[in-house]
Enzyme design. Structure first.
Site, PDB file in Angstrom:
ATOM      1  N   LYS A 201       0.860  -1.183   0.000  1.00  0.00           N
ATOM      2  CA  LYS A 201       0.000   0.000   0.000  1.00  0.00           C
ATOM      3  C   LYS A 201       0.893   1.228   0.000  1.00  0.00           C
ATOM      4  O   LYS A 201       1.722   1.416   0.889  1.00  0.00           O
ATOM      5  CB  LYS A 201      -0.914  -0.011   1.223  1.00  0.00           C
ATOM      6  CG  LYS A 201      -1.753   1.248   1.334  1.00  0.00           C
ATOM      7  CD  LYS A 201      -2.836   1.112   2.370  1.00  0.00           C
ATOM      8  CE  LYS A 201      -3.565   2.435   2.529  1.00  0.00           C
ATOM      9  NZ  LYS A 201      -4.607   2.359   3.559  1.00  0.00           N
ATOM     10  N   LYS A 255      -2.240  -1.406  -3.804  1.00  0.00           N
ATOM     11  CA  LYS A 255      -3.114  -0.242  -3.729  1.00  0.00           C
ATOM     12  C   LYS A 255      -2.282   1.025  -3.817  1.00  0.00           C
ATOM     13  O   LYS A 255      -1.284   1.103  -3.103  1.00  0.00           O
ATOM     14  CB  LYS A 255      -3.838  -0.302  -2.389  1.00  0.00           C
ATOM     15  CG  LYS A 255      -4.754   0.819  -2.117  1.00  0.00           C
ATOM     16  CD  LYS A 255      -5.380   0.612  -0.779  1.00  0.00           C
ATOM     17  CE  LYS A 255      -6.133   1.873  -0.431  1.00  0.00           C
ATOM     18  NZ  LYS A 255      -6.458   1.951   0.940  1.00  0.00           N
ATOM     19  N   TYR A 320     -15.216   0.775  -6.743  1.00  0.00           N
ATOM     20  CA  TYR A 320     -16.496   1.456  -6.524  1.00  0.00           C
ATOM     21  C   TYR A 320     -17.404   1.297  -7.737  1.00  0.00           C
ATOM     22  O   TYR A 320     -18.579   1.644  -7.677  1.00  0.00           O
ATOM     23  CB  TYR A 320     -16.246   2.944  -6.205  1.00  0.00           C
ATOM     24  CG  TYR A 320     -15.349   3.101  -4.994  1.00  0.00           C
ATOM     25  CD1 TYR A 320     -15.848   2.912  -3.709  1.00  0.00           C
ATOM     26  CD2 TYR A 320     -13.982   3.378  -5.139  1.00  0.00           C
ATOM     27  CE1 TYR A 320     -15.025   3.001  -2.599  1.00  0.00           C
ATOM     28  CE2 TYR A 320     -13.151   3.474  -4.034  1.00  0.00           C
ATOM     29  CZ  TYR A 320     -13.673   3.286  -2.774  1.00  0.00           C
ATOM     30  OH  TYR A 320     -12.851   3.367  -1.678  1.00  0.00           O
TER      31      TYR A 320
HETATM   32  C1  PBG Z   1      -6.936   3.752   5.353  1.00  0.00           C
HETATM   33  C2  PBG Z   1      -7.480   3.481   4.008  1.00  0.00           C
HETATM   34  C3  PBG Z   1      -7.406   4.360   2.935  1.00  0.00           C
HETATM   35  C4  PBG Z   1      -8.056   3.743   1.876  1.00  0.00           C
HETATM   36  C5  PBG Z   1      -8.529   2.509   2.312  1.00  0.00           C
HETATM   37  N1  PBG Z   1      -8.145   2.355   3.643  1.00  0.00           N
HETATM   38  C6  PBG Z   1      -6.866   5.727   2.853  1.00  0.00           C
HETATM   39  C7  PBG Z   1      -5.571   6.030   3.428  1.00  0.00           C
HETATM   40  O1  PBG Z   1      -4.693   5.177   3.570  1.00  0.00           O
HETATM   41  O2  PBG Z   1      -5.402   7.189   3.772  1.00  0.00           O
HETATM   42  C8  PBG Z   1      -8.199   4.364   0.538  1.00  0.00           C
HETATM   43  C9  PBG Z   1      -9.194   3.761  -0.402  1.00  0.00           C
HETATM   44  C10 PBG Z   1      -9.543   4.639  -1.521  1.00  0.00           C
HETATM   45  O3  PBG Z   1      -8.922   5.688  -1.776  1.00  0.00           O
HETATM   46  O4  PBG Z   1     -10.495   4.280  -2.223  1.00  0.00           O
HETATM   47  N2  PBG Z   1      -6.967   2.753   6.252  1.00  0.00           N
END
Ligand code: PBG
Length: 331
Positions: A201, A255, A320
């Site tokens: 991530k 991600k 989404y």
């Molecule tokens: C945080 C989390 C995030 C997303 C999913 N879980 C945002 C972040 O790390 O600040 C982002 C998902 C998206 O942008 O659709 N636990």
């Protein structure tokens, strides 16, 4: 241009593209409803609310949730990922709401389970929606405390599984959380509760609209670079995945999505493990905004972007667009 000019070619790659039936026969990848995971936002208040930076996305209150999930069940989408929009008064620096067995995710999981048995529920494990400081871990003197955060993440994962989540999806990026969560679940007898780890991530600017959706935008001070990965790195992603597999992750995730297809491809070809991708909020917002302006063909770009994930080696996509894409696939 002369009509008599003719190349003497044995190989004409265009032959297999001349008609629709051949194109179908030689198609290398297919997108199916089985590849889709629908992330949805929960809210405490009845009714729904819009997320302005994510047109078409809603937060669902308890009275609307069952009907919303019904659409996914009807379309045979295999799984839903649950994310909470918590009212500001529930957010604290110790994030205790995260492991309240009556929090939004747990309440929703119990209620969904009463109505539907044939759809997997994935609880999001991270502290940001519960944290008055907006970070995914506990903050002390400006530092994100790793092990103290993991202790809370374990309690959070446990209440979610006990409420009916089939999977937990740790999206926090703390060190050692997969093994610790695995131990916690196993000790409580949940040997077959699955862990979908957000392994690679990145500290991405594509998450902006999501932070609006869960109400974390205002709270967050600074950035998440001390725990999320540097967008320039890829060897590190392989180490993260290896580490998570050793700790018991059943599936790994990359991600954001489209800008990180090389990472998906490397992970899949190196480890061959179930590899998920998250087409994140900013990717969704870009396609929605450009098509609202008439600059892109919405459905075509949506389907092409999802196919690109398949081509890269993705097993399933959190998107989404899940409902919209499933409707197109089925028609
Ligand atoms: C945080 C989390 C995030 C997303 C999913 N879980 C945002 C972040 O790390 O600040 C982002 C998902 C998206 O942008 O659709 N636990």
């Amino acid at each position: 241009m002369s009509n008599s000019f003719r190349q003497d070619l044995a190989v004409r790659p265009r032959r297999i593209r001349t008609d629709a039936w051949t194109r179908r026969l030689v198609a290398e990848n297919r997108l199916s409803v089985d590849d889709l995971i629908w992330p949805i936002f929960l809210q405490e208040d009845d009714g729904t609310s819009d997320v302005p930076s994510m047109p078409g996305v809603k937060r669902y209150g308890p009275d609307c949730l069952i009907e919303a999930i019904g659409q996914a069940v009807e379309l045979n989408i295999p799984a839903i990922a649950l994310f909470p929009y918590n009212n500001p008064d529930t957010k604290t620096a110790d994030c205790r709401e995260a492991y309240n067995p009556d929090n939004l995710i747990c309440t929703a999981a119990r209620s969904i389970r009463q109505h539907y048995q044939n759809i997997a529920l994935i609880g999001d494990v991270a502290l940001d929606p519960y944290n008055s400081l907006g970070h995914d871990g506990i903050v002390k003197d400006g530092v994100i405390l790793n092990d103290q955060s993991v202790e809370i993440l374990c309690k959070q994962a446990l209440v979610q599984v006990e409420a009916g989540c089939d999977y937990v999806g740790p999206s926090d990026m703390m060190d050692g959380r997969i093994g610790a969560i695995r131990d916690t679940l196993d000790d409580a007898g949940h040997t077959y509760a699955k862990i979908m780890s957000y392994s690679a991530k990145y500290a991405s600017a594509f998450y902006g609209p999501f932070r609006d959706a869960v109400g974390a935008t205002g709270a967050l001070k600074g950035d998440k670079k001390t725990y999320q990965m540097d967008p320039g790195n890829s060897e590190e992603a392989l180490r993260m995945v290896e580490n998570d597999i050793q700790q018991g992750a059943d599936m790994v995730m990359v991600k954001p999505g489209i800008a990180y297809l090389d990472i998906i491809h490397r992970i899949k070809s190196t480890f061959g493990v179930p590899t998920m991708a998250y087409q994140v909020s900013g990717e969704y917002a870009m396609i929605k905004a450009a098509s609202a302006n008439g600059w892109l063909d919405h459905d075509a770009v949506m389907m092409e972007s999802l196919m690109a994930f398949k081509r890269a080696g993705t097993d399933a996509i959190l998107t989404y667009f899940a409902l919209e894409a499933a409707k197109i696939i089925k028609s």
